[in-house]
Motif scaffolding. Structure first.
Motif: not given
Length: 202
Positions: A81-91, A103-104, A122-124, A143-145
Motif C-alpha cells: 500500500a503506497m499512499n493508499a486509502n483502504i477501509q474494511a473490517t479486516y485489512i 482504517k479497520a 493506521v486505525s483499528a 497509530i490508533n487502536v
C-alpha cells in the motif's frame, strides 16, 4: 472475469452480484464496484475498488496519489500500500504500508517481509499487528487502536462537567467576597456567618 486491465477498452465494472476477477490492473479514474468478492491480479492506481458485501484481494500494489480508495465489508488483502486509502473490517497487507490511510473496524496486519508500517495513519478498533512501525528517517507514523469516538465523547462530557463546576466555583467566590466585606463592617447575620464557615471548609 476481466481478461487484462480495467481501462478504456473495458470500461468500469459496476453492479455485478457475483465474484469479479481482473487479470491485469485497474487503471486511474476507473472503478470496480460489485457486491461479491473482487480479485485484482495486477495493481490499482488512483482507482476505486469496492466490494459492498464481500472481500477484496489485490496481488499487486495499491497506489492512490490523488484519488480513489479500496473498500470492503469483510476483508482487504493487498501486497503493498503506497499512499493508499483502504477501509474494511479486516485489512491484511503482505509487505508494507507507506504513507497510507488505513482504517479497520477490527484488525490490521502487516506481517510479511519486511512487514513495515511507515508514515500515514493506521486505525483499528481491536488490534494492529506489524513487524516494524515507524522509521527515524521518515515522516510521522500515527497509530490508533480502540474506539476513539467513544473516548472523544467521554472527554467532551468531562470537559462540560469541569466547565459547569468552574462556573459554580466562581459564583461561590463572588458570594464569599460579599460576605467577607459585610463581616468586616459588622453587618453579617448568623445565617451569613454559617455560609462563610461552609465556604471556608470547602
Amino acid at each position: 472475469i476481466v481478461e487484462g486491465n480495467v481501462d478504456f477498452s473495458e470500461g468500469n465494472v459496476t453492479g455485478f452480484v457475483g465474484k469479479v476477477i481482473v487479470t491485469g490492473d485497474v487503471k486511474p479514474k476507473f472503478s470496480v464496484i460489485v457486491e461479491g468478492d473482487i480479485e485484482i491480479q495486477g495493481s490499482v492506481e488512483d482507482a476505486i475498488v469496492e466490494s459492498t458485501r464481500g472481500s477484496v484481494t489485490i496481488l499487486g500494489t495499491v497506489v492512490h496519489q490523488t484519488e480513489g480508495y479500496v473498500k470492503a465489508t469483510d476483508t482487504v488483502n493487498v501486497s503493498i500500500a503506497m499512499n493508499a486509502n483502504i477501509q474494511a473490517t479486516y485489512i491484511n497487507i503482505d509487505k508494507e504500508a507507506v504513507n497510507s490511510t488505513i482504517k479497520a473496524t477490527k484488525e490490521v496486519s502487516v506481517l510479511g517481509t519486511p512487514g513495515v508500517i511507515v508514515g500515514g495513519v493506521v486505525s483499528a478498533k481491536k488490534c494492529i499487528r506489524a513487524k516494524v512501525i515507524g522509521s527515524e528517517n521518515w515522516v510521522k507514523t500515527k497509530i490508533n487502536v480502540g474506539n476513539i469516538s467513544a473516548l472523544q465523547k467521554e472527554i467532551q462530557k468531562l470537559n462540560f462537567s469541569l466547565t459547569e463546576a468552574q462556573k459554580r466555583a466562581d459564583e461561590y467566590k463572588g458570594i464569599l467576597k460579599i460576605l467577607e466585606k459585610k463581616q468586616e463592617s459588622q453587618e453579617v447575620s448568623d445565617a451569613e456567618k454559617l455560609e462563610i464557615e461552609k465556604s471556608e471548609e470547602n
